[in-house]
Write an enzyme that holds these catalytic residues in place. Structure first.
Site, PDB file in Angstrom:
ATOM      1  NE  ARG A  71      38.456  23.962 103.515  1.00 46.97           N
ATOM      2  CZ  ARG A  71      38.805  25.144 103.660  1.00 46.97           C
ATOM      3  NH1 ARG A  71      37.754  26.247 103.463  1.00 46.97           N
ATOM      4  NH2 ARG A  71      39.841  25.861 104.263  1.00 46.97           N
ATOM      5  CG  ASN A  92      36.951  23.883 106.701  1.00 44.50           C
ATOM      6  OD1 ASN A  92      36.569  22.933 106.262  1.00 44.50           O
ATOM      7  ND2 ASN A  92      38.055  24.697 106.971  1.00 44.50           N
TER       8      ASN A  92
END
Length: 167
Positions: free
Chosen positions: A18, A36
């Site tokens: 990320r 997520n």
């Protein structure tokens, strides 16, 4: 301006994925989010120039020692403009848990490095002892050779003196 919604599968959680996506998206000037999902995937929403989004699709297919994207499901739609910058979404307590994990890994790494240093120190001591022994042997051999040369030279000088005396 378009909106890309991507669902990324593979080793993409707890791997720094990320953060990498956030860096790339911000570099390209996108607005959106990366988060997520409970099923192990990562969801990316990015809004920006369509050509840059096509390049972004390729850039988020990351494969390295920690991250391994296996597939990306992509969907394009019209820009909504509901976000004003690109950011990573994190669950409550996620950062604390990651810091605890990182601290544990750091402790393990420090122990491993210290063990390596201890082993290395012992190896260096052994090498110094071996080197010192070899130098002593070389000195002994060299001294012996010099003594032999001196004896031979002395003998030759004595022979020359005897020859000169007899003449």
């Amino acid at each position: 301006m378009k909106r890309l919604t991507a669902y990324v599968s593979g080793n993409v959680q707890h791997s720094g994925y990320r953060a990498r996506v956030t860096d790339i998206a911000r570099m390209l000037g996108f607005k959106g989010t990366v988060e997520n999902l409970d099923d192990g995937r990562v969801k990316i929403i990015a809004e920006g120039d369509e050509d840059k989004l096509r390049w972004f699709e390729e850039a988020i297919c990351i494969k390295n020692s920690l991250i391994n994207v296996s597939s990306i499901e992509k969907e394009y739609s019209s820009q909504r403009g509901d976000v004003n910058r690109f950011y990573k979404l994190a669950e409550k307590g996620e950062t604390d848990s990651r810091l605890d994990t990182a601290a544990d890994h750091l402790k393990s790494l420090i122990v491993a490095v210290n063990c390596m240093n201890d082993n290395l120190g012992g190896k260096i001591d052994q090498m110094n002892d071996n080197l010192s022994s070899k130098i002593d042997q070389m000195n002994d051999n060299l001294s012996s050779k010099i003594d032999q040369m001196n004896d031979n030279l002395s003998s030759k000088i004595d022979q020359m003196n005897d020859n000169l005396s007899s003449k």
